[in-house]
Design a protein around this motif. Sequence first.
Motif, PDB file in Angstrom:
ATOM      1  N   VAL A   5      40.699  31.450  38.408  1.00  0.00           N
ATOM      2  CA  VAL A   5      39.969  30.409  37.682  1.00  0.00           C
ATOM      3  C   VAL A   5      38.484  30.575  37.967  1.00  0.00           C
ATOM      4  CG1 VAL A   5      41.858  28.757  37.600  1.00  0.00           C
ATOM      5  CG2 VAL A   5      40.335  28.764  39.563  1.00  0.00           C
ATOM      6  N   GLU A   6      37.672  30.263  36.991  1.00  0.00           N
ATOM      7  CA  GLU A   6      36.227  30.488  37.113  1.00  0.00           C
ATOM      8  C   GLU A   6      35.551  29.481  38.034  1.00  0.00           C
ATOM      9  OE1 GLU A   6      32.379  31.068  34.172  1.00  0.00           O
ATOM     10  OE2 GLU A   6      34.328  30.649  33.324  1.00  0.00           O
ATOM     11  N   GLN A   7      36.173  28.361  38.266  1.00  0.00           N
ATOM     12  CA  GLN A   7      35.549  27.281  39.012  1.00  0.00           C
ATOM     13  C   GLN A   7      35.170  27.686  40.439  1.00  0.00           C
ATOM     14  OE1 GLN A   7      37.972  23.821  39.196  1.00  0.00           O
ATOM     15  NE2 GLN A   7      36.439  22.580  40.228  1.00  0.00           N
ATOM     16  N   GLY A   8      35.995  28.426  41.119  1.00  0.00           N
ATOM     17  CA  GLY A   8      35.730  28.766  42.510  1.00  0.00           C
ATOM     18  C   GLY A   8      35.028  30.100  42.710  1.00  0.00           C
ATOM     19  N   LEU A   9      34.759  30.832  41.653  1.00  0.00           N
ATOM     20  CA  LEU A   9      34.147  32.149  41.784  1.00  0.00           C
ATOM     21  C   LEU A   9      32.632  32.046  41.836  1.00  0.00           C
ATOM     22  CD1 LEU A   9      36.192  34.329  39.274  1.00  0.00           C
ATOM     23  CD2 LEU A   9      36.398  34.242  41.742  1.00  0.00           C
ATOM     24  N   SER A  10      32.034  32.969  42.545  1.00  0.00           N
ATOM     25  CA  SER A  10      30.579  33.066  42.563  1.00  0.00           C
ATOM     26  C   SER A  10      30.197  34.544  42.503  1.00  0.00           C
ATOM     27  CB  SER A  10      30.001  32.412  43.813  1.00  0.00           C
ATOM     28  OG  SER A  10      30.456  33.077  44.969  1.00  0.00           O
ATOM     29  N   TYR A  11      28.982  34.808  42.079  1.00  0.00           N
ATOM     30  CA  TYR A  11      28.502  36.185  41.991  1.00  0.00           C
ATOM     31  C   TYR A  11      28.289  36.726  43.393  1.00  0.00           C
ATOM     32  CZ  TYR A  11      27.668  35.479  37.029  1.00  0.00           C
ATOM     33  OH  TYR A  11      27.822  35.242  35.694  1.00  0.00           O
ATOM     34  N   GLY A  12      28.673  37.985  43.583  1.00  0.00           N
ATOM     35  CA  GLY A  12      28.492  38.639  44.862  1.00  0.00           C
ATOM     36  C   GLY A  12      27.274  39.543  44.854  1.00  0.00           C
ATOM     37  N   ILE A  13      27.023  40.180  45.975  1.00  0.00           N
ATOM     38  CA  ILE A  13      25.848  41.039  46.120  1.00  0.00           C
ATOM     39  C   ILE A  13      25.936  42.248  45.195  1.00  0.00           C
ATOM     40  CG2 ILE A  13      26.793  42.351  48.054  1.00  0.00           C
ATOM     41  CD1 ILE A  13      23.158  41.250  47.727  1.00  0.00           C
TER      42      ILE A  13
END
Length: 107
Positions: A68-76
Amino acid sequence: MDSGTYSFSFIANIPLLVICQALLLSLAACLLGRRGYANRIFAIVFGLGAFVALLFSKKFVTMNSSLVEQGLSYGIGCFLSAFFAGAGVVSVLASIYLKHEKHNNNN
């Protein structure tokens, strides 16, 4: 104590493969475009397209997976890829400008 098993399903992510191919085509066009403007313009278009598409990579990852997109964040890795794609586009633009200035100064 309750426990559970987590599993995620993935299939081939076509949008991310297209982004990688656009970056590789941009690199090839830049390396082959030392003499002509057409290849450099091709490199700029594909580089800018890949740069913009990288900004939407979180949406592309969740399209073909059970995440789900809610818990994802962009990484390095995403930030580094976007930075180097942008830097490549700027360097191609700078080389076109410098070649144009050199051509004008010789005349």
